[in-house]
Design a protein around this motif. Structure first.
Motif, PDB file in Angstrom:
ATOM      1  N   LYS B  77       0.812  -1.215   0.000  1.00  0.00           N
ATOM      2  CA  LYS B  77       0.000   0.000   0.000  1.00  0.00           C
ATOM      3  C   LYS B  77       0.848   1.269   0.000  1.00  0.00           C
ATOM      4  N   ALA B  78       2.018   1.208   0.650  1.00  0.00           N
ATOM      5  CA  ALA B  78       2.888   2.387   0.676  1.00  0.00           C
ATOM      6  C   ALA B  78       3.299   2.785  -0.734  1.00  0.00           C
ATOM      7  N   LEU B  79       3.548   1.785  -1.572  1.00  0.00           N
ATOM      8  CA  LEU B  79       3.884   2.086  -2.961  1.00  0.00           C
ATOM      9  C   LEU B  79       2.629   2.432  -3.766  1.00  0.00           C
ATOM     10  N   ALA B  80       1.543   1.697  -3.521  1.00  0.00           N
ATOM     11  CA  ALA B  80       0.306   1.917  -4.284  1.00  0.00           C
ATOM     12  C   ALA B  80      -0.216   3.347  -4.100  1.00  0.00           C
ATOM     13  N   ALA B  81      -0.073   3.889  -2.898  1.00  0.00           N
ATOM     14  CA  ALA B  81      -0.542   5.260  -2.655  1.00  0.00           C
ATOM     15  C   ALA B  81       0.183   6.245  -3.560  1.00  0.00           C
ATOM     16  N   ASN B  82       1.463   5.982  -3.802  1.00  0.00           N
ATOM     17  CA  ASN B  82       2.232   6.836  -4.707  1.00  0.00           C
ATOM     18  C   ASN B  82       1.869   6.603  -6.172  1.00  0.00           C
ATOM     19  N   VAL B  83       1.603   5.349  -6.510  1.00  0.00           N
ATOM     20  CA  VAL B  83       1.153   5.048  -7.872  1.00  0.00           C
ATOM     21  C   VAL B  83      -0.110   5.857  -8.174  1.00  0.00           C
ATOM     22  N   SER B  84      -0.977   5.930  -7.184  1.00  0.00           N
ATOM     23  CA  SER B  84      -2.221   6.672  -7.350  1.00  0.00           C
ATOM     24  C   SER B  84      -1.944   8.151  -7.650  1.00  0.00           C
ATOM     25  N   ASP B  85      -0.922   8.715  -6.995  1.00  0.00           N
ATOM     26  CA  ASP B  85      -0.557  10.118  -7.259  1.00  0.00           C
ATOM     27  C   ASP B  85      -0.068  10.309  -8.698  1.00  0.00           C
ATOM     28  N   ILE B  86       0.718   9.374  -9.179  1.00  0.00           N
ATOM     29  CA  ILE B  86       1.218   9.482 -10.554  1.00  0.00           C
ATOM     30  C   ILE B  86       0.056   9.290 -11.543  1.00  0.00           C
ATOM     31  N   ALA B  87      -0.828   8.316 -11.234  1.00  0.00           N
ATOM     32  CA  ALA B  87      -1.998   8.089 -12.096  1.00  0.00           C
ATOM     33  C   ALA B  87      -2.864   9.346 -12.161  1.00  0.00           C
ATOM     34  N   ALA B  88      -2.963  10.055 -11.034  1.00  0.00           N
ATOM     35  CA  ALA B  88      -3.804  11.255 -10.965  1.00  0.00           C
ATOM     36  C   ALA B  88      -3.214  12.433 -11.734  1.00  0.00           C
ATOM     37  N   MET B  89      -1.985  12.296 -12.224  1.00  0.00           N
ATOM     38  CA  MET B  89      -1.398  13.298 -13.123  1.00  0.00           C
ATOM     39  C   MET B  89      -1.512  12.841 -14.580  1.00  0.00           C
ATOM     40  N   GLY B  90      -2.049  11.641 -14.789  1.00  0.00           N
ATOM     41  CA  GLY B  90      -2.110  11.068 -16.132  1.00  0.00           C
ATOM     42  C   GLY B  90      -0.808  10.409 -16.549  1.00  0.00           C
ATOM     43  N   GLY B  91       0.072  10.144 -15.597  1.00  0.00           N
ATOM     44  CA  GLY B  91       1.414   9.662 -15.903  1.00  0.00           C
ATOM     45  C   GLY B  91       1.610   8.167 -15.756  1.00  0.00           C
ATOM     46  N   ILE B 143       6.920   4.121   6.986  1.00  0.00           N
ATOM     47  CA  ILE B 143       7.417   3.786   5.657  1.00  0.00           C
ATOM     48  C   ILE B 143       7.095   4.933   4.703  1.00  0.00           C
ATOM     49  N   SER B 144       8.142   5.442   4.070  1.00  0.00           N
ATOM     50  CA  SER B 144       8.010   6.521   3.090  1.00  0.00           C
ATOM     51  C   SER B 144       8.454   6.004   1.730  1.00  0.00           C
ATOM     52  N   VAL B 145       7.707   6.360   0.713  1.00  0.00           N
ATOM     53  CA  VAL B 145       8.081   6.003  -0.648  1.00  0.00           C
ATOM     54  C   VAL B 145       8.053   7.266  -1.500  1.00  0.00           C
TER      55      VAL B 145
END
Lengths: 362, 362
Positions: B77-91, B143-145
């Motif tokens: 989940k620590a990584l998935a939360a960041n994936v969500s941020d990148i997805a939210a930029m269209g990236g 945990i920080s990613v």
């Protein structure tokens, strides 16, 4: 204040948009992610460039305490530790994201001071702060910083490139931060509170500053990269011994250091003597000096040193590399006695332990 | 094991060098910083691209506990939360660095499981793990990613681009994660331990999975960017209300949502009824669903929806934007009674509070 309001409060107007733009920032703090024109950032890199990415974390009671670090120092050092990593690749730091988890009881004023220190470091090194988050923490502060950088593609300075016969160097004195930590833990806080002259004394102030406000040199890394003679590079975050071992293992050879060549500051010697500590202990096993340690082609060591001096930077050759299985050895001062009280023979070597830096003896 | 040995142990041979190379990794874990050929990473971005950079932190007892998350879930989940941020930029997500601070008593086995989950997420999204550090922690795990991504320069999807008259959409049901958290906190652990059928029941398992293994959709962000019709985008990390307010404030307009249009899963309804909670509370103010919320040109909503369906992804229009000062309003179900027990008039609006997600009510 909610999280976003707080982050805006702590970060608003710290860095002008035009200045961030020059660092390639198309979109900074306030969206899901920062958007960066990496290719167009004004970083002085010509030709193909690579993206560098580093991350470092500081934990209250492990890496700092109220006794050893002011809030501003915490923010400053969390970023500086990452700058040191980028410098140790020969690169130029560019963009930082910051995550702080902090007990609610610490309050907004302390957080502001942490950010003050962080931005002070960002200003010194020309780093755009482009995002991050804050979360609450049940018990202690944790601050993580991730930092990008740029470097000429293929020229980045790795740990693994040392060649047998290289000169081993450091770019500044070692052990200062550990001495400063010792001072702050044992005498600092109470003396400070009493307003004693002791900490105002220049020699002791230098030790505290070395621990609280480390000053990694990006220029040193750049000079080494541009020289073309630097074969391997590391930063001294976990102590000279530990970093030397990393070079030895990554490059597959032996490092032989000479005690007489190790740069030792006068304040370190004075303070060590006053508290009965062997300064060599701090110099080999104390961490967080954030100077660079590496190897250069032996024949070029003098010219690299001259180039450092032209830029007002120190450069010390402290030993050499040899063929052999990974190992780190030290040639002690010839005047040093061995365990039995006899004078050690000239050129005698002792093994340097592969132990790292333990902040608080935990 | 020292820190480096541990990190090597947990990360060695997880991702083949050739695979990392395709993601642009010139130098991964093991040096001061990772070196990345950002320009040449195989990310499907054509033309000029921008670097995206996000960071997210999870703190034990704030974001998770032993009762709510297994060690593997924490890393995932620590990584998935960041994936969500990148997805939210269209990236497209590319490279992750990870920092874990953990009490020594947790031991190497638990750390290994955290990394297992992290790499499982990295594999799912094609992310190269390129560095990070571990430190000890006196009391709880943090945990920080930090995650990089790539996006077509100038096309990144910001929060600030919504236009009056847009259709507001979400890309999946909301409130599932909050319901799952409620279940895990109130019934989960004990039921689990007893081996009851209750958590094996599919509808409840879905809720727990929504909390423990969120599945942000990078494809959804890419489809929105490529459509050319998406004016603003955000991910639902702090709850639909909070994210809608961010869109409203960043874009300077009013969002009007319709309760009847909000996607509500059957398991959410069933579980909410069984514990006497109004599901709307979770749907508006529950966080960590990691679906996307945004606005598209109203006339194009149907074609975007059709494109989503062609890719097997859900797409729900849930309201519209209007001129006006930043605000978020909800049109309740016409059958809902107002406070005085009278049936609310058709089209009646209520203000949606600007409150965020509080994991554990702290």
């Amino acid at each position: 204040m909610d999280e976003f309001a707080s982050i805006r409060h702590w970060t608003a107007n710290r860095q002008p948009a035009s200045w961030q733009h020059a660092r390639g920032v198309a979109l900074g703090i306030g969206d899901d992610a920062a958007a960066l024109d990496f290719g167009n950032a004004e970083d002085g890199i010509t030709g193909d460039k690579r993206l560098l990415l580093a991350m470092d974390t500081m934990v209250e009671s492990v890496h700092f305490s109220e006794r050893t670090m002011r809030d501003e120092d915490i923010g400053f050092k969390a970023l500086a530790a990452n700058v040191s990593d980028i410098a140790a690749m020969g690169g130029v730091p560019l963009h930082a994201v910051v995550s702080v988890s902090v007990p609610r009881a610490y309050g907004a004023e302390r957080m502001k001071r942490v950010y003050d220190g962080l931005y002070s470091c960002a200003e010194r090194y020309g780093i755009a702060v482009v995002g991050g988050d804050t979360t609450s923490s049940p018990a202690h502060m944790v601050i993580s910083v991730a930092l990008t950088g740029a470097v000429e593609a293929g020229l980045e300075l790795r740990r693994s490139g040392a060649k047998a016969g290289d000169a081993v160097f450091v770019t500044g004195p070692v052990g200062m931060s550990a001495a400063g930590l010792h001072l702050l833990q044992h005498a600092g806080a109470s003396r400070w509170a009493e307003g004693s002259q002791r900490l105002d004394d220049n020699s002791y102030g230098v030790l505290c500053a070395a621990h609280q406000r480390p000053a990694p040199s990006v220029l040193a890394g750049r000079l080494l990269l541009k020289s073309g003679f630097c074969h391997s590079l590391n930063d001294v975050s976990d102590g000279l011994s530990s970093e030397a071992w990393e070079l030895a293992e990554a490059s597959g050879l032996r490092l032989v250091l000479e005690e007489r060549l190790l740069p030792k500051s006068g304040s370190l010697s004075t303070y060590a003597a006053s508290v009965g500590v062997n300064p060599l202990e701090w110099m080999l096993y104390g961490g967080e000096d954030y100077v660079l340690v590496g190897t250069v082609l032996r024949e070029s060591a003098d010219s690299v040193k001259a180039e450092f001096h032209r830029h007002g930077l120190p450069f010390y050759v402290i030993g050499r590399t040899e063929e052999g299985p990974p190992d780190v050895e030290l040639i002690p001062l010839s005047s040093r006695m061995d365990g039995a009280g006899a004078k050690a023979p000239r050129g005698h070597r002792v093994k340097v332990e592969k132990k790292g830096y333990n902040h608080f003896g935990t």
